[in-house]
Design an enzyme around this catalytic site. Structure first.
Site, PDB file in Angstrom:
ATOM      1  N   ARG A  76       0.855  -1.181   0.000  1.00  0.00           N
ATOM      2  CA  ARG A  76       0.000   0.000   0.000  1.00  0.00           C
ATOM      3  C   ARG A  76       0.896   1.238   0.000  1.00  0.00           C
ATOM      4  NH1 ARG A  76       1.890   1.740   3.953  1.00  0.00           N
ATOM      5  NH2 ARG A  76       0.859   3.710   3.553  1.00  0.00           N
ATOM      6  N   GLN A 102      -2.724   2.260  10.069  1.00  0.00           N
ATOM      7  CA  GLN A 102      -1.407   2.342   9.432  1.00  0.00           C
ATOM      8  C   GLN A 102      -0.424   3.165  10.260  1.00  0.00           C
ATOM      9  OE1 GLN A 102      -4.366   2.918   7.879  1.00  0.00           O
ATOM     10  NE2 GLN A 102      -4.279   2.424   5.696  1.00  0.00           N
ATOM     11  N   ASP A 139      -2.365  10.778  -2.391  1.00  0.00           N
ATOM     12  CA  ASP A 139      -2.592   9.777  -3.422  1.00  0.00           C
ATOM     13  C   ASP A 139      -2.946  10.416  -4.755  1.00  0.00           C
ATOM     14  OD1 ASP A 139      -2.912   6.762  -2.154  1.00  0.00           O
ATOM     15  OD2 ASP A 139      -3.226   8.352  -0.702  1.00  0.00           O
ATOM     16  N   ASN A 148      -5.992  12.190   0.146  1.00  0.00           N
ATOM     17  CA  ASN A 148      -5.096  11.400   0.989  1.00  0.00           C
ATOM     18  C   ASN A 148      -5.956  10.537   1.905  1.00  0.00           C
ATOM     19  OD1 ASN A 148      -2.335  10.776   1.772  1.00  0.00           O
ATOM     20  ND2 ASN A 148      -2.786  11.776   3.707  1.00  0.00           N
ATOM     21  N   LYS A 149      -5.285   9.759   2.729  1.00  0.00           N
ATOM     22  CA  LYS A 149      -5.985   8.840   3.625  1.00  0.00           C
ATOM     23  C   LYS A 149      -7.070   9.553   4.415  1.00  0.00           C
ATOM     24  CE  LYS A 149      -5.385   5.306   3.860  1.00  0.00           C
ATOM     25  NZ  LYS A 149      -6.110   4.241   3.118  1.00  0.00           N
TER      26      LYS A 149
END
Length: 357
Positions: free
Chosen positions: A61, A207, A248, A258-259
């Site tokens: 990932r 994460q 991303d 993004n996350k």
């Protein structure tokens, strides 16, 4: 766009020890990030569908790492294809490449890496297998070099003695090595600019807790883990001067995906006078997407919210919503850092000046 940087006092050997992607010449080995931090184990992929499955399952990932893995997936797919030249090979590889592309639709690096592989195929002749192997290796090597430069550029913005907060995992595990946002943090620590690193846990896959904290620990950097819900309070104490995150996808107007959880950090940072930095390679820039509201936001299985570590925490027969990313508007971003330079106060004009389009 500023590009002043210095690699002085950055010990890359000390702060760049982890490699999540290993090409053996026969197979692709991916560090299984689902099992960290307690088990360090590589998954061996011998065909492109195994690579696609690993990308979808989060075995590998992070936007740059996904792109690198996909490029090697094309090399593996080529082993089942007979073709006289690159044009013929591109046609026959198209289904495998589409399956790789569909594994994670939000991360632009995936499509970018596959597009690079298509371009070199189109220009190659009978040596097309060697050409795509060299290209996959180049994608990985260029990413590592870009991350090291990006780290130095981003660290230069941070005043000595600062505290930083990061989100998700943007380090060696998410790239070819060194990392994007975590590369900035590594460089900042190496140069004595960063005194304290806080890592948000990053629900629901944790994460930050499982990966970022472990990564920093490997380099001798002692992070402090905080619950995602504690971030605004942490900022209010004055302990944090910068939030440093990855991306991303970066749009033509400077909006970034993004996350999930990044957007709320940007809002809290602006309220508390904390600077907000996005660090990502130029391959993450998508000048064909005008703004963040045009980004397809991936959603995953709602069941991921119902448990932690396999232990259910929610009542039965309830609904959940599980978007994987959110969009941070460019107005909340103080600096976008790529290997090509620093864009301060990003907007459409600044992005066009830096990247064209």
């Amino acid at each position: 766009m500023s590009d002043t940087t210095s690699h002085d006092s950055i010990d890359f050997d000390r702060y760049d020890r982890i490699r999540p992607i290993r090409w053996t010449g026969d197979a692709l080995e991916l560090l299984d990030q689902r099992k960290l931090p307690f088990t360090v184990e590589y998954v061996t992929c011998t065909d492109s569908d195994a690579v696609a499955a690993a990308i979808h399952a989060l075995t590998v990932r992070g936007a740059p790492a996904i792109g690198i893995a996909a490029a090697w997936g094309v090399v593996l797919a080529a082993r089942t294809v007979d073709a006289d030249d690159g044009t013929q090979a591109a046609t026959r590889l198209a289904p495998a490449m589409q399956r790789l592309n569909d594994a994670r639709p939000t991360a632009v690096n995936l499509a970018w890496a596959l597009a690079r592989m298509r371009r070199v195929l189109a220009a190659s002749g009978a040596d097309w297998r060697e050409v795509i192997t060299r290209e996959a290796d180049a994608i990985a090597s260029e990413d590592l070099a870009a991350n090291r430069r990006m780290g130095a550029l981003g660290a230069a913005l941070i005043a000595p003695g600062s505290g930083v907060l990061t989100h998700c995992n943007t380090g060696s595990l998410a790239t070819a090595g060194f990392g994007t946002a975590l590369g900035v943090i590594r460089a900042g620590v190496a140069q004595g600019r960063i005194d304290k690193v806080y890592a948000g846990e990053t629900r629901p896959w944790l994460q930050g807790a499982r990966l970022t904290a472990w990564e920093l620990q490997q380099d001798g950097i002692a992070p402090t883990l905080v619950a995602d819900a504690a971030a605004a309070h942490l900022m209010s104490t004055g302990a944090v001067q910068w939030v440093v995150v990855g991306a991303d996808r970066i749009c033509a107007n400077g909006d970034t995906a993004n996350k999930i959880g990044t957007y709320q950090l940007a809002i809290a940072a602006r309220h508390h006078g904390v600077k907000f930095m996005v660090a990502a390679p130029s391959s993450t820039v998508d000048m064909d997407t005008a703004s963040g509201d045009l980004i397809h936001i991936e959603e995953r299985d709602p069941g991921e919210l119902f448990a932690v570590g396999g232990v259910r925490t929610a009542a039965a027969e309830i609904d959940a919503w599980n978007p994987v990313f959110d969009v941070t508007p460019h107005a909340l971003i103080d600096a976008i850092v790529t290997e090509r330079g620093v864009i301060e106060r990003p907007d459409g004009a600044a992005m066009r000046a830096a990247f064209g389009g």
